[in-house]
Scaffold this motif. Structure first.
Motif, PDB file in Angstrom:
ATOM      1  N   TRP A  17       0.653  -1.077  -0.106  1.00 55.43           N
ATOM      2  CA  TRP A  17      -0.169   0.088  -0.200  1.00 55.43           C
ATOM      3  C   TRP A  17       0.746   1.246  -0.063  1.00 55.43           C
ATOM      4  O   TRP A  17       0.659   2.351  -0.774  1.00 55.43           O
ATOM      5  CB  TRP A  17      -0.744  -0.137   1.299  1.00 55.43           C
ATOM      6  N   ARG A  18       1.721   1.297   1.109  1.00 57.03           N
ATOM      7  CA  ARG A  18       2.657   2.457   0.910  1.00 57.03           C
ATOM      8  C   ARG A  18       3.526   2.619  -0.362  1.00 57.03           C
ATOM      9  O   ARG A  18       3.643   3.770  -0.744  1.00 57.03           O
ATOM     10  CB  ARG A  18       3.576   2.321   2.281  1.00 57.03           C
ATOM     11  N   GLN A  48       1.384   3.845  -3.233  1.00 55.92           N
ATOM     12  CA  GLN A  48       0.870   5.307  -2.666  1.00 55.92           C
ATOM     13  C   GLN A  48       1.926   6.171  -3.383  1.00 55.92           C
ATOM     14  O   GLN A  48       1.690   7.264  -3.921  1.00 55.92           O
ATOM     15  CB  GLN A  48       0.702   5.398  -1.085  1.00 55.92           C
ATOM     16  N   THR A  91      -4.126   7.687  -2.615  1.00 57.65           N
ATOM     17  CA  THR A  91      -4.026   6.564  -1.184  1.00 57.65           C
ATOM     18  C   THR A  91      -4.953   5.598  -1.620  1.00 57.65           C
ATOM     19  O   THR A  91      -4.852   4.248  -1.337  1.00 57.65           O
ATOM     20  CB  THR A  91      -4.400   7.267  -0.082  1.00 57.65           C
ATOM     21  N   ALA A 137      -4.040   3.041  -4.303  1.00 58.33           N
ATOM     22  CA  ALA A 137      -2.994   2.225  -3.949  1.00 58.33           C
ATOM     23  C   ALA A 137      -3.507   1.039  -3.034  1.00 58.33           C
ATOM     24  O   ALA A 137      -2.870  -0.023  -2.987  1.00 58.33           O
ATOM     25  CB  ALA A 137      -1.798   3.115  -3.088  1.00 58.33           C
TER      26      ALA A 137
END
Length: 224
Positions: free
Chosen positions: A41-42, A45, A65, A68
């Protein structure tokens, strides 16, 4: 000499990995899968913010976000309905501040520095998080990349922060835990402080940090 000290929010003042608690609660997933979801996810993002900037297809960071998160769930084959995704996404409004964040902001303010946030987050995200994390009373301003419709490390983001605070860009200092952010700010003409918590090597592209420390409190030690 007093400076305008601009703190990155995500990964610097607040810990992005504090979303793992929400991921675990909402998905009832094992720790190993939660860790992989968090990392993907990060990473996505950040990647999507770079892509949006380069393609000149700006979207607010909240949308980036959310996209992502959708990718991370698909990547790891995790099913989540829309209400569940919204609750997970809301974790970005409740990230944990690093333990030394408020102390650092306070010490720098008391030393005469102007203390701001400079972040890719859109204004609503940043203001909500600053309130929830207890940071808002310790900040002079919150500056968003949304104001110039692009993302770091585009020089326009750093130049806008200098203009917003009526400070020459070489009178501003970016504090970030993200090496690529430090490299971008240095290239734009800011002084920088890299909070290198993991003892990583610095980026091969961009300007190296003016100072390198291992914690936020060490930034205050250097500047206050």
């Amino acid at each position: 000499m007093p400076e305008t000290v601009c703190f990155d929010m995500y990964g610097t003042l607040c810990d992005t990995s504090s979303v793992t608690g929400t991921l675990a609660d909402e998905l009832d997933a094992p720790d190993a899968l939660v860790s992989e979801l968090d990392a993907t996810w990060r990473a996505k993002q950040l990647q999507y913010s770079y892509q949006a900037a380069l393609m000149e297809e700006y979207q607010p960071f909240w949308t980036v976000t959310a996209d992502a998160l959708a990718y991370a769930l698909d990547q790891w084959g995790v099913e989540a309905d829309e209400p569940t995704r919204e609750r997970i996404l809301a974790a970005y409004e409740h990230l944990d501040p690093y333990p030394d964040a408020i102390e650092t902001l306070t010490r720098l303010s008391e030393a005469g520095h102007t203390v701001t946030v400079l972040s890719n987050g859109n204004p609503e995200m940043l203001e909500t998080l600053a309130d929830n994390a207890g940071l808002a009373p310790h900040l002079d301003d919150v500056i968003s990349a949304d104001e110039v419709s692009t993302f770091k490390p585009n020089p326009a983001v750093y130049e806008n922060a200098a203009a917003r605070t009526d400070t020459p860009i070489d009178g501003c200092r970016l504090v970030s835990g993200n090496a690529w952010d430090v490299a971008g700010a240095g290239s734009a003409g800011m002084h920088t402080a890299w909070v290198n918590r993991a003892n990583d090597p610095f980026e091969e592209i961009g300007v190296g940090p003016s100072i390198e420390v291992s914690s936020l409190s060490a930034v205050a030690d250097e500047l206050a």
